[in-house]
Design an enzyme around this catalytic site. Structure first.
Site, PDB file in Angstrom:
ATOM      1  N   GLY A  55       0.844  -1.253   0.081  1.00 12.90           N
ATOM      2  CA  GLY A  55       0.013   0.006  -0.257  1.00 12.90           C
ATOM      3  C   GLY A  55       0.943   1.178  -0.047  1.00 12.90           C
ATOM      4  N   CYS A  56       0.313   2.463   0.479  1.00 13.14           N
ATOM      5  CA  CYS A  56       1.170   3.656   0.605  1.00 13.14           C
ATOM      6  C   CYS A  56       2.208   3.454   1.098  1.00 13.14           C
ATOM      7  CB  CYS A  56       0.134   4.842   1.038  1.00 13.14           C
ATOM      8  SG  CYS A  56       0.946   6.287   1.191  1.00 13.14           S
TER       9      CYS A  56
END
Length: 219
Positions: A55-56
């Site tokens: 993810g981020c």
């Protein structure tokens, strides 16, 4: 009161919709933005390197840097075809790259198995091509292996982690080919931007949950 609540709602929505895709222009105007790629640290004798995507990368980098034995963690891009991609290019979801973190650590302090468990503790590996509000293949879950032995350890880690989930784990296991460091302003973004709405509402709960799970391994 109703108008005030609507204002708060739309402010919240807009802040989250930019999410990890915020551009340099989203930063305060009095802040210097360094869009040059960060420099990779030299690998020290006896040190190991691992590359993961969950993810981020703002939260993942913070999570990995908080572990004992980790000297450095760099946000960047891996898994795609485009050489030296920019944040904007990766954000189009057309490069094949994922937001990735490369970790430099001492295997005598932090084993590869514990590092993998920490990686899974820091995100939801059952979410396909997304993490929470961040949607796209560039937010997919990936572990890049450098040797057949690492691939075996990753597969065993996935089996351990699957016992904690009803939904199947969708983490990709891919041979490492190249890692491109992200722009300098992305490095330690979590620490440098504590008042950022996305950091406060999305990244902080994720990091706090990680720290609870990995408490005995934190610096």
């Amino acid at each position: 009161m109703k108008l005030f609540l609507q204002f708060l709602f739309w402010g919240f929505f807009i802040g989250l919709s930019t999410g990890c895709n915020q551009q340099p222009s989203d930063k305060p105007t009095n802040t210097t933005i360094d869009i040059n790629p960060a420099k990779l640290p030299a690998l020290r004798p006896g040190e190991a390197v691992a590359t993961v995507a969950g993810g981020c990368f703002w939260a993942v980098q913070e999570e990995m840097k908080s572990l004992k034995g980790v000297r450095e963690a760099i946000s960047g891009y891996a898994g795609g075809d485009l050489e030296y991609p920019t944040y904007e290019q990766v954000g189009t979801d057309q490069t094949g790259h994922a937001e990735t973190v490369q970790i430099y650590y001492d295997p005598n302090v932090l084993s590869y198995d514990v590092l993998l468990d920490a990686f899974f503790a820091g995100h939801d590996p059952t979410q396909l091509n997304r993490q929470g509000p961040d949607v796209g293949k560039h937010y997919r879950s990936v572990v890049f292996y450098r040797t057949p032995a690492e691939k075996t350890r990753i597969e065993l880690a996935i089996r351990r982690e699957q016992a904690h989930h009803k939904a199947p784990i969708v983490t990709q296991v891919i041979p490492f080919s190249a890692f491109y460091p992200a722009e300098t302003y992305h490095q330690d973004y979590y620490r440098h931007n504590p008042y950022n709405l996305y950091i406060h509402l999305v990244s902080e709960p994720k990091v706090e949950k990680f720290r609870d799970k990995m408490e005995r391994w934190l610096k």
